[in-house]
Design a protein around this motif. Structure first.
Motif, PDB file in Angstrom:
ATOM      1  N   THR A   1       0.847  -1.191   0.000  1.00 16.81           N
ATOM      2  CA  THR A   1       0.000   0.000   0.000  1.00 16.81           C
ATOM      3  C   THR A   1       0.883   1.241   0.000  1.00 16.81           C
ATOM      4  N   SER A   2       0.874   1.995  -1.087  1.00 18.30           N
ATOM      5  CA  SER A   2       1.799   3.106  -1.267  1.00 18.30           C
ATOM      6  C   SER A   2       1.661   4.241  -0.255  1.00 18.30           C
ATOM      7  N   PRO A   3       0.442   4.679   0.111  1.00 21.55           N
ATOM      8  CA  PRO A   3       0.356   5.867   0.974  1.00 21.55           C
ATOM      9  C   PRO A   3       0.803   5.656   2.415  1.00 21.55           C
ATOM     10  N   VAL A   4       1.102   4.438   2.820  1.00 28.35           N
ATOM     11  CA  VAL A   4       1.491   4.179   4.204  1.00 28.35           C
ATOM     12  C   VAL A   4       2.947   4.576   4.403  1.00 28.35           C
ATOM     13  N   SER A   5       3.211   5.402   5.385  1.00 29.05           N
ATOM     14  CA  SER A   5       4.584   5.788   5.722  1.00 29.05           C
ATOM     15  C   SER A   5       5.261   4.651   6.479  1.00 29.05           C
ATOM     16  N   LEU A   6       6.447   4.264   6.018  1.00 31.83           N
ATOM     17  CA  LEU A   6       7.165   3.192   6.717  1.00 31.83           C
ATOM     18  C   LEU A   6       7.559   3.621   8.131  1.00 31.83           C
ATOM     19  N   LYS A   7       7.876   4.902   8.308  1.00 34.31           N
ATOM     20  CA  LYS A   7       8.231   5.374   9.645  1.00 34.31           C
ATOM     21  C   LYS A   7       7.049   5.224  10.583  1.00 34.31           C
ATOM     22  N   GLN A   8       5.855   5.562  10.114  1.00 34.01           N
ATOM     23  CA  GLN A   8       4.681   5.390  10.964  1.00 34.01           C
ATOM     24  C   GLN A   8       4.397   3.916  11.204  1.00 34.01           C
ATOM     25  N   LEU A   9       4.562   3.093  10.170  1.00 33.37           N
ATOM     26  CA  LEU A   9       4.318   1.656  10.315  1.00 33.37           C
ATOM     27  C   LEU A   9       5.262   1.052  11.354  1.00 33.37           C
ATOM     28  N   GLU A  10       6.504   1.531  11.383  1.00 32.73           N
ATOM     29  CA  GLU A  10       7.466   1.019  12.364  1.00 32.73           C
ATOM     30  C   GLU A  10       7.050   1.348  13.793  1.00 32.73           C
ATOM     31  N   THR A  11       6.298   2.425  13.985  1.00 32.03           N
ATOM     32  CA  THR A  11       5.836   2.747  15.335  1.00 32.03           C
ATOM     33  C   THR A  11       4.681   1.860  15.783  1.00 32.03           C
ATOM     34  N   LEU A  12       4.080   1.152  14.828  1.00 31.80           N
ATOM     35  CA  LEU A  12       2.890   0.356  15.129  1.00 31.80           C
ATOM     36  C   LEU A  12       3.174  -1.128  15.280  1.00 31.80           C
ATOM     37  N   VAL A  13       4.286  -1.594  14.717  1.00 28.79           N
ATOM     38  CA  VAL A  13       4.581  -3.033  14.732  1.00 28.79           C
ATOM     39  C   VAL A  13       5.963  -3.265  15.338  1.00 28.79           C
ATOM     40  N   PRO A  14       6.195  -4.472  15.877  1.00 27.03           N
ATOM     41  CA  PRO A  14       7.484  -4.743  16.525  1.00 27.03           C
ATOM     42  C   PRO A  14       8.570  -5.245  15.580  1.00 27.03           C
ATOM     43  N   CYS A  15       8.249  -5.364  14.296  1.00 26.52           N
ATOM     44  CA  CYS A  15       9.160  -6.044  13.374  1.00 26.52           C
ATOM     45  C   CYS A  15       9.691  -5.102  12.298  1.00 26.52           C
ATOM     46  N   ALA A  16      10.578  -5.639  11.471  1.00 31.64           N
ATOM     47  CA  ALA A  16      11.108  -4.906  10.330  1.00 31.64           C
ATOM     48  C   ALA A  16      10.018  -4.736   9.278  1.00 31.64           C
ATOM     49  N   VAL A  17      10.054  -3.599   8.578  1.00 31.30           N
ATOM     50  CA  VAL A  17       9.043  -3.332   7.552  1.00 31.30           C
ATOM     51  C   VAL A  17       9.723  -2.890   6.265  1.00 31.30           C
ATOM     52  N   ALA A  18       9.037  -3.115   5.171  1.00 28.74           N
ATOM     53  CA  ALA A  18       9.502  -2.676   3.856  1.00 28.74           C
ATOM     54  C   ALA A  18       8.276  -2.463   2.989  1.00 28.74           C
ATOM     55  N   ARG A  19       8.497  -1.793   1.866  1.00 28.53           N
ATOM     56  CA  ARG A  19       7.424  -1.593   0.912  1.00 28.53           C
ATOM     57  C   ARG A  19       7.854  -2.166  -0.429  1.00 28.53           C
ATOM     58  N   VAL A  20       6.927  -2.867  -1.070  1.00 29.46           N
ATOM     59  CA  VAL A  20       7.110  -3.281  -2.459  1.00 29.46           C
ATOM     60  C   VAL A  20       5.940  -2.722  -3.254  1.00 29.46           C
ATOM     61  N   VAL A  21       6.266  -2.086  -4.364  1.00 29.72           N
ATOM     62  CA  VAL A  21       5.234  -1.599  -5.279  1.00 29.72           C
ATOM     63  C   VAL A  21       5.321  -2.459  -6.536  1.00 29.72           C
ATOM     64  N   PRO A  22       4.444  -3.440  -6.673  1.00 32.60           N
ATOM     65  CA  PRO A  22       4.492  -4.315  -7.846  1.00 32.60           C
ATOM     66  C   PRO A  22       3.884  -3.621  -9.061  1.00 32.60           C
ATOM     67  N   SER A  23       3.977  -4.292 -10.182  1.00 41.38           N
ATOM     68  CA  SER A  23       3.343  -3.842 -11.416  1.00 41.38           C
ATOM     69  C   SER A  23       2.595  -5.018 -12.012  1.00 41.38           C
ATOM     70  N   ILE A  24       1.539  -4.722 -12.753  1.00 46.23           N
ATOM     71  CA  ILE A  24       0.817  -5.804 -13.424  1.00 46.23           C
ATOM     72  C   ILE A  24       1.732  -6.555 -14.380  1.00 46.23           C
ATOM     73  N   THR A  25       2.799  -5.910 -14.842  1.00 47.85           N
ATOM     74  CA  THR A  25       3.746  -6.582 -15.738  1.00 47.85           C
ATOM     75  C   THR A  25       4.458  -7.739 -15.041  1.00 47.85           C
TER      76      THR A  25
END
Length: 277
Positions: free
Chosen positions: A97-121
């Motif tokens: 989910t693109s609009p989610v800030s990883l910094k904010q997500l890190e404050t909510l969960v105890p684990c490592a986080v990352a973002r992947v933006v896939p493509s239909i290709t």
């Protein structure tokens, strides 16, 4: 590779699962999935015997250490709240989910986080997948993620300020180009009476051939235009209305996508701060 969990098996979640299985990057037995509509996950399990359907998002987290959160923005808070009780520091959470800030997500969960933006290709084992990594990702986990997605795409790590424009090109681009090409097909049919099927076939084969030229690095985009557009020729005449109409168009496109992204990011920030329903 250990089991991987998919929370959400809608459009993009199912594309990723199918692509990874087709590429033999994962076996069905390595995938555990959940969906708020269980029938969608069960349909994948029927197509790929061995794939496990979990009864809940928390069950996915209990059985897999790497999780892909493939849900729409309006489902995000609830899906995260359902998963959170089972998350530990040993987990890695990838959000698409693109609009989610990883910094904010890190404050909510105890684990490592990352973002992947896939493509239909990626469904064809092609195109790129974009990555942004949180501060807790170690080098081994980062390499494991990139290696996995390299089997269905060309992984590209993107700095946060450029994530939106990179997504516009790699993920939204197929829709933008499809619309433009559809307009070319419709105009050909209206102007000449050629069948829509024939025009669509010619356009598709043209696009595939052009992609092959670029893939084999025989031409750049500008070199292709120069090579086809000979002085005084028909192509040049056809380019005249395009040169009059197209410049500035994509500035408008990107202004709108960036404005929508900013709006969605602000909404998501408030959405995640609020207590779950």
């Amino acid at each position: 590779m250990d089991r991987i969990g998919f929370i959400g098996t809608g459009s993009m979640g199912s594309i990723l699962i199918e692509a990874l299985l087709a590429a033999k990057a994962l076996s069905p037995g390595q995938i555990i999935a959940s969906n708020r509509t269980p029938a969608k996950a069960e349909w994948l399990a029927e197509r790929h015997p061995g794939l496990t359907v979990a009864a809940s998002n928390a069950d996915v987290a209990r059985d897999a250490r790497m999780l892909l959160l493939c849900v729409k923005p309006f489902e995000y808070r609830q899906a995260l709240a359902q998963t959170l009780p089972a998350l530990t520091p040993e987990h890695t959470l990838l959000t698409i989910t693109s609009p989610v800030s990883l910094k904010q997500l890190e404050t909510l969960v105890p684990c490592a986080v990352a973002r992947v933006v896939p493509s239909i290709t990626n469904a064809a084992g092609s195109g790129v997948s974009l990555f942004e990594f949180g501060s807790r990702i170690d080098s081994d986990t980062r390499e494991r993620i990139l290696t996995l997605f390299s089997q269905i795409s060309h992984p590209v790590e993107v700095a946060e300020p450029f994530l939106r424009i990179a997504s516009d090109i790699s993920s939204c681009g197929p829709a933008f180009l499809s619309y433009i090409l559809s307009q070319m097909i419709e105009a050909a049919v209206e102007k000449t009476g050629i069948s829509a099927e024939a025009a669509a076939y010619l356009t598709s084969q043209m696009l595939i051939g052009m992609a092959d030229l670029l893939k084999q690095e025989m031409f750049t985009l500008s070199a292709l235009q120069e090579r086809v557009c000979v002085p005084g020729g028909i192509t040049g005449e056809g380019l005249i209305p395009l040169r009059e109409a197209v410049p500035g168009l994509f500035q408008q496109v990107f202004e709108r996508t960036h404005a929508k992204f900013a709006e969605d990011r602000e909404h998501m920030a408030r959405h995640l701060e609020a207590p779950p329903d």
